[in-house]
Design a protein around this motif. Structure first.
Motif, PDB file in Angstrom:
ATOM      1  N   THR A   1       0.839  -1.200   0.000  1.00 40.39           N
ATOM      2  CA  THR A   1       0.000   0.000   0.000  1.00 40.39           C
ATOM      3  C   THR A   1       0.870   1.243   0.000  1.00 40.39           C
ATOM      4  OG1 THR A   1      -0.096   0.071   2.409  1.00 40.39           O
ATOM      5  CG2 THR A   1      -1.830  -1.160   1.305  1.00 40.39           C
TER       6      THR A   1
ATOM      7  N   SER B   1      -7.069   5.695  -2.173  1.00 39.99           N
ATOM      8  CA  SER B   1      -5.877   4.909  -1.857  1.00 39.99           C
ATOM      9  C   SER B   1      -5.139   4.480  -3.116  1.00 39.99           C
ATOM     10  CB  SER B   1      -6.254   3.649  -1.079  1.00 39.99           C
ATOM     11  OG  SER B   1      -6.741   3.968   0.194  1.00 39.99           O
TER      12      SER B   1
ATOM     13  N   TYR C   1     -10.269  -0.174   1.692  1.00 44.54           N
ATOM     14  CA  TYR C   1      -9.356   0.924   1.375  1.00 44.54           C
ATOM     15  C   TYR C   1     -10.157   2.188   1.102  1.00 44.54           C
ATOM     16  CZ  TYR C   1      -5.896  -2.739   0.629  1.00 44.54           C
ATOM     17  OH  TYR C   1      -5.048  -3.801   0.786  1.00 44.54           O
TER      18      TYR C   1
END
Length: 137
Positions: A56, A127, A123
């Motif tokens: 991420t 994101s 998310y």
């Protein structure tokens, strides 16, 4: 020739390392978990079945949790990731027990704009994820 729009993301991506900052324990993916040349920064809504999500992109926040306007940092998953079985989709708390739990915990509902990719992980709609596209896996 037609103009093509290209999105640039303020992210610094570097290879995983075992460098440690004082007080921080760093967990890195297994050796050979992915080829760094194939990694792409992708908005969560554009993840497709067959893509492999490997990490991420995390924004920097100040002490009041306001986003700071500077490059973001990468958080690699600490395991060998598997290709996605489905495309990214809007979060649905009715999908399963874990989704219902996450929805209550984070106070997000079906129309919240949050997204799900790898099973039941949610998310934010803005994101960014690190992926290996299915064409390069």
């Amino acid at each position: 020739m037609a103009a093509v729009s290209v999105d640039f993301h303020r992210v610094i991506v570097r290879a995983p390392s075992e460098d440690m900052s004082p007080g921080w324990r760093t967990i890195i993916p297994p050796v050979d978990a992915f080829d760094p040349l194939h990694v792409r920064v992708t908005p969560v809504a554009e993840v497709r079945a067959g893509d492999t999500v490997i990490g991420t992109i995390q924004p920097h926040y100040d002490h009041l949790l306001n986003p700071l306007d500077r490059a973001q940092w990468v958080s690699y998953f600490s395991h060998a990731s598997r290709p996605q079985t489905v495309d990214a989709r809007p979060f649905d708390p009715r999908h399963c027990y874990l989704c219902a739990h996450n929805g209550r915990l984070r106070q997000i509902g079906a129309d919240s704009g949050w997204w799900t990719v790898d099973g039941c992980t949610t998310y934010r709609p803005d994101s960014l994820l690190l992926i290996v596209p299915r064409e390069l896996a």
